[in-house]
Design a protein around this motif. Structure first.
Motif, PDB file in Angstrom:
ATOM      1  N   TYR A 113       2.941  -2.885  14.144  1.00  0.00           N
ATOM      2  CA  TYR A 113       3.869  -2.821  13.266  1.00  0.00           C
ATOM      3  C   TYR A 113       3.707  -4.319  12.400  1.00  0.00           C
ATOM      4  N   ALA A 114       3.338  -5.107  12.729  1.00  0.00           N
ATOM      5  CA  ALA A 114       2.646  -6.511  11.941  1.00  0.00           C
ATOM      6  C   ALA A 114       1.517  -5.704  10.711  1.00  0.00           C
ATOM      7  N   SER A 115       0.956  -4.638  11.103  1.00  0.00           N
ATOM      8  CA  SER A 115      -0.218  -4.063  10.314  1.00  0.00           C
ATOM      9  C   SER A 115       0.414  -3.218   9.214  1.00  0.00           C
ATOM     10  N   GLN A 116       1.371  -2.431   9.243  1.00  0.00           N
ATOM     11  CA  GLN A 116       2.146  -1.978   8.680  1.00  0.00           C
ATOM     12  C   GLN A 116       2.801  -2.681   7.756  1.00  0.00           C
ATOM     13  N   MET A 117       3.081  -4.409   7.815  1.00  0.00           N
ATOM     14  CA  MET A 117       4.019  -5.131   6.877  1.00  0.00           C
ATOM     15  C   MET A 117       3.279  -5.816   6.051  1.00  0.00           C
ATOM     16  N   ALA A 118       1.593  -5.416   6.918  1.00  0.00           N
ATOM     17  CA  ALA A 118       0.876  -6.209   5.863  1.00  0.00           C
ATOM     18  C   ALA A 118       0.320  -4.885   4.908  1.00  0.00           C
ATOM     19  N   LEU A 119       0.629  -4.567   4.937  1.00  0.00           N
ATOM     20  CA  LEU A 119      -0.668  -2.934   4.694  1.00  0.00           C
ATOM     21  C   LEU A 119       0.893  -2.755   2.979  1.00  0.00           C
ATOM     22  N   GLU A 120       1.761  -2.327   3.752  1.00  0.00           N
ATOM     23  CA  GLU A 120       3.049  -1.073   2.720  1.00  0.00           C
ATOM     24  C   GLU A 120       3.856  -2.197   1.716  1.00  0.00           C
ATOM     25  N   PRO A 121       3.856  -3.814   1.564  1.00  0.00           N
ATOM     26  CA  PRO A 121       4.574  -4.251   0.206  1.00  0.00           C
ATOM     27  C   PRO A 121       2.980  -4.800  -0.756  1.00  0.00           C
ATOM     28  N   TYR A 122       1.840  -4.334  -0.179  1.00  0.00           N
ATOM     29  CA  TYR A 122       0.995  -4.384  -2.055  1.00  0.00           C
ATOM     30  C   TYR A 122       1.346  -3.160  -2.136  1.00  0.00           C
ATOM     31  N   VAL A 123       1.188  -1.645  -1.413  1.00  0.00           N
ATOM     32  CA  VAL A 123       1.349  -0.664  -2.069  1.00  0.00           C
ATOM     33  C   VAL A 123       2.274  -0.487  -2.375  1.00  0.00           C
ATOM     34  N   VAL A 124       3.386  -1.256  -2.370  1.00  0.00           N
ATOM     35  CA  VAL A 124       4.748  -0.276  -3.467  1.00  0.00           C
ATOM     36  C   VAL A 124       4.649  -1.547  -4.292  1.00  0.00           C
ATOM     37  N   ARG A 125       4.020  -2.970  -4.409  1.00  0.00           N
ATOM     38  CA  ARG A 125       3.597  -3.953  -5.483  1.00  0.00           C
ATOM     39  C   ARG A 125       2.291  -2.186  -6.297  1.00  0.00           C
ATOM     40  N   THR A 126       1.491  -1.958  -6.301  1.00  0.00           N
ATOM     41  CA  THR A 126       0.373  -0.851  -6.415  1.00  0.00           C
ATOM     42  C   THR A 126       1.223   0.205  -7.785  1.00  0.00           C
ATOM     43  N   LEU A 127       2.309   0.210  -7.306  1.00  0.00           N
ATOM     44  CA  LEU A 127       3.047   1.492  -7.182  1.00  0.00           C
ATOM     45  C   LEU A 127       3.942   1.134  -8.603  1.00  0.00           C
ATOM     46  N   CYS A 128       4.227  -0.095  -8.558  1.00  0.00           N
ATOM     47  CA  CYS A 128       5.267  -0.881 -10.165  1.00  0.00           C
ATOM     48  C   CYS A 128       4.350  -0.818 -10.727  1.00  0.00           C
ATOM     49  N   GLN A 129       3.244  -1.879 -10.092  1.00  0.00           N
ATOM     50  CA  GLN A 129       2.091  -1.884 -11.218  1.00  0.00           C
ATOM     51  C   GLN A 129       1.584  -0.753 -11.913  1.00  0.00           C
ATOM     52  N   MET A 130       1.644   0.663 -12.028  1.00  0.00           N
ATOM     53  CA  MET A 130       1.307   1.819 -12.052  1.00  0.00           C
ATOM     54  C   MET A 130       1.978   2.201 -13.582  1.00  0.00           C
ATOM     55  N   LYS A 131       1.306   2.605 -14.924  1.00  0.00           N
ATOM     56  CA  LYS A 131       1.650   2.544 -15.752  1.00  0.00           C
ATOM     57  C   LYS A 131       2.411   3.975 -15.829  1.00  0.00           C
ATOM     58  N   HIS A 132       2.328   5.019 -15.830  1.00  0.00           N
ATOM     59  CA  HIS A 132       3.139   6.272 -15.461  1.00  0.00           C
ATOM     60  C   HIS A 132       2.878   6.492 -14.487  1.00  0.00           C
ATOM     61  N   ASN A 133       4.248   6.413 -13.529  1.00  0.00           N
ATOM     62  CA  ASN A 133       4.435   6.131 -12.420  1.00  0.00           C
ATOM     63  C   ASN A 133       6.119   7.477 -11.234  1.00  0.00           C
ATOM     64  N   GLY A 134       5.789   8.189 -12.438  1.00  0.00           N
ATOM     65  CA  GLY A 134       7.132   9.061 -12.378  1.00  0.00           C
ATOM     66  C   GLY A 134       6.609  10.207 -12.047  1.00  0.00           C
TER      67      GLY A 134
END
Length: 264
Positions: A113-134
């Motif tokens: 679960y610590a691994s998940q906590m390290a990985l997924e916030p980065y993933v969420v940040r990446t999706l937010c930064q996508m210019k076209h994420n529709g």
């Protein structure tokens, strides 16, 4: 005064191992599959033709086939006149073996679960930064719709798998193949653990349903924040969501358990 001249000490060298011919043949076919020269569902030439082309005996070719079968890269129908069928390398096969490695190393649920906590916030940040994420937003909302149907139909086992698939989808939508593969390993082990927790800690149906619906509200909030490109808010929300989830699944009495890749 005389000095003894010490003989130079011989440095031991590891013995050179010459690969067997069957291993060389397996390497050649494996390379064609991995490079995409042989596609999923392709059929290898019949044994006789391969023996002639490669210049090997039938026992050597069959031993090479056994190596590739063990790696799930081909399947051979015994007695068939057609050649072996090709399969692309599959995430689930490698993930299963990786799970065995983690279990043999004594990896704990808390570590997972610590691994998940390290990985997924980065993933969420990446999706937010996508210019076209529709399209990503559309895919995530469709999956939550599917999860809600499972809640209404009380299909708990399917829901557990579906939640894992939501986490996989989050990562996959970033387009990062390495993170997607790592997340596949994590989620497969989490499913096994969650199924064990639900057997050990039985919850009333209505209480469970309300918990699941609450989780879906959290998913919807995340998706809205991603759609709005609210990067910091989305990351903070998902960190809190994971923290609360981890308290349930990896809390006292659970976090110290060794991961179970065998589903025993």
């Amino acid at each position: 005064m005389t000095h003894d001249t010490a003989e130079p000490r011989a440095i031991p060298h590891p013995r050179i191992r010459t690969p067997k011919t069957s291993e060389v043949v397996a390497d050649q076919i494996r390379g064609q599959i991995v490079r995409g020269e042989l596609k999923e569902g392709d059929t290898l030439p019949p044994e006789g033709q391969l023996m002639e082309t490669l210049g090997v005996s039938r026992p050597t070719l069959r031993e090479a086939f056994r190596i590739l079968e063990a790696e799930n890269l081909i399947s051979v129908t015994r007695g068939s006149r057609s050649g072996a069928q090709v399969h692309r390398p599959r995430e689930e096969v490698a993930s299963r073996y990786a799970g065995y490695v983690l279990q043999s190393q004594g990896t704990t649920i808390a570590d997972l679960y610590a691994s998940q906590m390290a990985l997924e916030p980065y993933v969420v940040r990446t999706l937010c930064q996508m210019k076209h994420n529709g399209e990503a937003v559309k895919a995530l909302n469709a999956h939550v719709d599917y999860l809600l149907t499972l809640v209404e139909r009380s299909k708990l086992e399917d829901f557990t798998r579906g939640v894992a698939d939501f986490h996989l989808l989050l990562v996959k939508l970033t387009g990062n193949n390495t993170l997607t593969f790592v997340n596949h390993i994590i989620n497969d082990l989490m499913i096994n653990h969650k199924q064990g927790v639900m057997k050990r800690d039985v919850v009333e149906a209505e209480v469970r349903k309300q918990r699941l619906l609450g989780g879906m509200k959290s998913y919807r909030k995340l998706i809205k924040l991603i759609e709005a490109h609210e990067e910091e808010a989305a990351v903070a929300h998902w960190r809190l969501h994971l923290k609360n989830a981890h308290a349930r699944w990896a809390g006292p009495g659970e976090g110290h358990r060794i991961v179970d890749a065998l589903n025993t």
